[in-house]
Motif scaffolding. Sequence first.
Motif, PDB file in Angstrom:
ATOM      1  N   ASN A  90      48.653  40.789  55.690  1.00 52.34           N
ATOM      2  CA  ASN A  90      49.849  40.417  56.451  1.00 52.34           C
ATOM      3  C   ASN A  90      50.627  39.304  55.754  1.00 52.34           C
ATOM      4  N   ALA A  91      49.899  38.323  55.187  1.00 50.26           N
ATOM      5  CA  ALA A  91      50.565  37.223  54.489  1.00 50.26           C
ATOM      6  C   ALA A  91      51.259  37.713  53.224  1.00 50.26           C
ATOM      7  N   ALA A  92      50.644  38.667  52.528  1.00 50.17           N
ATOM      8  CA  ALA A  92      51.260  39.204  51.315  1.00 50.17           C
ATOM      9  C   ALA A  92      52.582  39.882  51.634  1.00 50.17           C
ATOM     10  N   ILE A  93      52.632  40.588  52.744  1.00 55.03           N
ATOM     11  CA  ILE A  93      53.862  41.272  53.143  1.00 55.03           C
ATOM     12  C   ILE A  93      54.914  40.269  53.611  1.00 55.03           C
ATOM     13  N   ALA A  94      54.471  39.269  54.361  1.00 54.12           N
ATOM     14  CA  ALA A  94      55.423  38.323  54.930  1.00 54.12           C
ATOM     15  C   ALA A  94      55.977  37.332  53.905  1.00 54.12           C
ATOM     16  N   HIS A  95      55.158  36.938  52.902  1.00 53.47           N
ATOM     17  CA  HIS A  95      55.540  35.835  52.022  1.00 53.47           C
ATOM     18  C   HIS A  95      55.850  36.250  50.581  1.00 53.47           C
ATOM     19  N   HIS A  96      55.510  37.473  50.184  1.00 46.62           N
ATOM     20  CA  HIS A  96      55.791  37.954  48.829  1.00 46.62           C
ATOM     21  C   HIS A  96      55.320  36.965  47.756  1.00 46.62           C
ATOM     22  N   PRO A  97      54.020  36.675  47.677  1.00 52.69           N
ATOM     23  CA  PRO A  97      53.539  35.687  46.705  1.00 52.69           C
ATOM     24  C   PRO A  97      53.699  36.178  45.271  1.00 52.69           C
ATOM     25  N   ASP A  98      53.719  35.205  44.346  1.00 55.03           N
ATOM     26  CA  ASP A  98      53.767  35.520  42.924  1.00 55.03           C
ATOM     27  C   ASP A  98      52.378  35.749  42.344  1.00 55.03           C
ATOM     28  N   LEU A  99      51.337  35.328  43.073  1.00 56.43           N
ATOM     29  CA  LEU A  99      49.945  35.515  42.654  1.00 56.43           C
ATOM     30  C   LEU A  99      49.076  35.537  43.901  1.00 56.43           C
ATOM     31  N   VAL A 100      48.055  36.389  43.897  1.00 59.25           N
ATOM     32  CA  VAL A 100      47.087  36.435  44.990  1.00 59.25           C
ATOM     33  C   VAL A 100      45.725  36.045  44.438  1.00 59.25           C
ATOM     34  N   MET A 101      45.091  35.047  45.060  1.00 53.09           N
ATOM     35  CA  MET A 101      43.721  34.662  44.750  1.00 53.09           C
ATOM     36  C   MET A 101      42.866  35.012  45.959  1.00 53.09           C
ATOM     37  N   LEU A 102      41.767  35.720  45.742  1.00 49.51           N
ATOM     38  CA  LEU A 102      40.970  36.113  46.904  1.00 49.51           C
ATOM     39  C   LEU A 102      39.477  36.178  46.595  1.00 49.51           C
ATOM     40  N   ASP A 103      38.717  35.950  47.658  1.00 49.58           N
ATOM     41  CA  ASP A 103      37.265  36.105  47.623  1.00 49.58           C
ATOM     42  C   ASP A 103      36.933  37.556  47.959  1.00 49.58           C
ATOM     43  N   LEU A 104      35.738  38.006  47.572  1.00 53.68           N
ATOM     44  CA  LEU A 104      35.347  39.379  47.881  1.00 53.68           C
ATOM     45  C   LEU A 104      34.689  39.500  49.253  1.00 53.68           C
ATOM     46  N   GLY A 105      33.926  38.486  49.662  1.00 54.93           N
ATOM     47  CA  GLY A 105      33.163  38.594  50.893  1.00 54.93           C
ATOM     48  C   GLY A 105      33.895  38.069  52.104  1.00 54.93           C
ATOM     49  N   MET A 106      35.006  38.698  52.454  1.00 54.76           N
ATOM     50  CA  MET A 106      35.782  38.251  53.612  1.00 54.76           C
ATOM     51  C   MET A 106      35.564  39.189  54.801  1.00 54.76           C
ATOM     52  N   PRO A 107      35.702  38.661  56.039  1.00 52.51           N
ATOM     53  CA  PRO A 107      35.575  39.525  57.222  1.00 52.51           C
ATOM     54  C   PRO A 107      36.790  40.405  57.435  1.00 52.51           C
ATOM     55  N   LEU A 151      46.670  46.336  48.529  1.00 49.64           N
ATOM     56  CA  LEU A 151      47.786  45.718  47.822  1.00 49.64           C
ATOM     57  C   LEU A 151      48.311  46.619  46.712  1.00 49.64           C
ATOM     58  N   ARG A 152      47.397  47.250  45.998  1.00 55.19           N
ATOM     59  CA  ARG A 152      47.818  48.081  44.877  1.00 55.19           C
ATOM     60  C   ARG A 152      48.537  49.348  45.332  1.00 55.19           C
ATOM     61  N   GLY A 153      48.493  49.631  46.638  1.00 50.39           N
ATOM     62  CA  GLY A 153      49.248  50.768  47.136  1.00 50.39           C
ATOM     63  C   GLY A 153      50.744  50.527  47.138  1.00 50.39           C
ATOM     64  N   TRP A 154      51.167  49.257  47.082  1.00 52.00           N
ATOM     65  CA  TRP A 154      52.604  48.984  47.181  1.00 52.00           C
ATOM     66  C   TRP A 154      53.061  47.791  46.349  1.00 52.00           C
ATOM     67  N   SER A 155      52.150  47.112  45.661  1.00 53.89           N
ATOM     68  CA  SER A 155      52.542  45.904  44.947  1.00 53.89           C
ATOM     69  C   SER A 155      51.797  45.794  43.620  1.00 53.89           C
ATOM     70  N   GLN A 156      52.476  45.226  42.628  1.00 53.97           N
ATOM     71  CA  GLN A 156      51.862  44.928  41.337  1.00 53.97           C
ATOM     72  C   GLN A 156      51.671  43.427  41.153  1.00 53.97           C
ATOM     73  N   VAL A 157      51.629  42.660  42.243  1.00 50.38           N
ATOM     74  CA  VAL A 157      51.415  41.230  42.161  1.00 50.38           C
ATOM     75  C   VAL A 157      50.091  40.951  41.444  1.00 50.38           C
ATOM     76  N   PRO A 158      50.043  39.961  40.531  1.00 51.15           N
ATOM     77  CA  PRO A 158      48.777  39.628  39.870  1.00 51.15           C
ATOM     78  C   PRO A 158      47.721  39.211  40.893  1.00 51.15           C
ATOM     79  N   ILE A 159      46.493  39.709  40.730  1.00 49.83           N
ATOM     80  CA  ILE A 159      45.394  39.416  41.639  1.00 49.83           C
ATOM     81  C   ILE A 159      44.263  38.770  40.852  1.00 49.83           C
ATOM     82  N   LEU A 160      43.878  37.562  41.259  1.00 54.82           N
ATOM     83  CA  LEU A 160      42.770  36.827  40.653  1.00 54.82           C
ATOM     84  C   LEU A 160      41.650  36.730  41.670  1.00 54.82           C
ATOM     85  N   VAL A 161      40.518  37.342  41.378  1.00 55.31           N
ATOM     86  CA  VAL A 161      39.358  37.247  42.251  1.00 55.31           C
ATOM     87  C   VAL A 161      38.621  35.953  41.941  1.00 55.31           C
TER      88      VAL A 161
END
Length: 244
Positions: A38-55, A66-76
């Motif tokens: 939801n935040a990615a859609i609302a805020h259009h970030p230039d980079l996404v950093m995320l953990d794998l073990g989220m609820p 995200l990859r279904g509609w965005s090419q934003v860089p993703i850093l795990v």
Amino acid sequence: MKILIADDDPQILRALRITLGARGYEIVTADDGAAALNAAIAHHPDLVMLDLGMPNIDGIGVITALRGWSQVPILVVSGRSGAADKVDALDAGADDYVTKPFSIDELLARIRALTRRVVAPDDEPVVSFGDITVNLAAKQVTRVVANGATGEGATVNGASGQQTEAVRLTPTEWLILEELLRNPGRLVTREALLTRVWGPNHTGDSGYLRLYLAQLRKKLETDPSRPRYLLTEAGMGYRFTPDA
């Protein structure tokens, strides 16, 4: 530059918000996978950093969606150090992987390397059908309204002289609509849509799709009971059929 950080550890979120914010980055945070989408859609970030073990939706599900509609860089940024976890994340569409604990200097270097690759999305399509126009880059939907209409937010297009009004979509409606519009004329299976929007653990929840497609038709179709553009392929999925 805007960075979305998604992690269910509040201490990590707080530390990264302070550390990266002090270096001039604008920080948006989310504490679970659904909130991250939801935040990615609302805020259009230039980079996404995320953990794998989220609820709610795990990191792999967020990357896939995200990859279904965005090419934003993703850093795990994850405590999982196994090779299989890294391979799964990169195969799903992540651009880089940092293992916790990490040094802030390394993290900043990874961020700089990823954001150097960012290209402005000036080739994002604008899709029109019926009286609807969808700007996929700006995440905007407008409808042509009859002359003299006085709906709230109505504006006049100076080039065409047409009066238009904004159509408000929810974040989930956006994800579904974008996936259909990016595949004009092609069948998009229920499983593909469910995976894109809710992650791979929800491929049996077809009731969600029926609900959201019904809402989209109410907002976008002239006659929602007899849709012209957002069609159901019984037992298989959905299809966007553009104008000839």
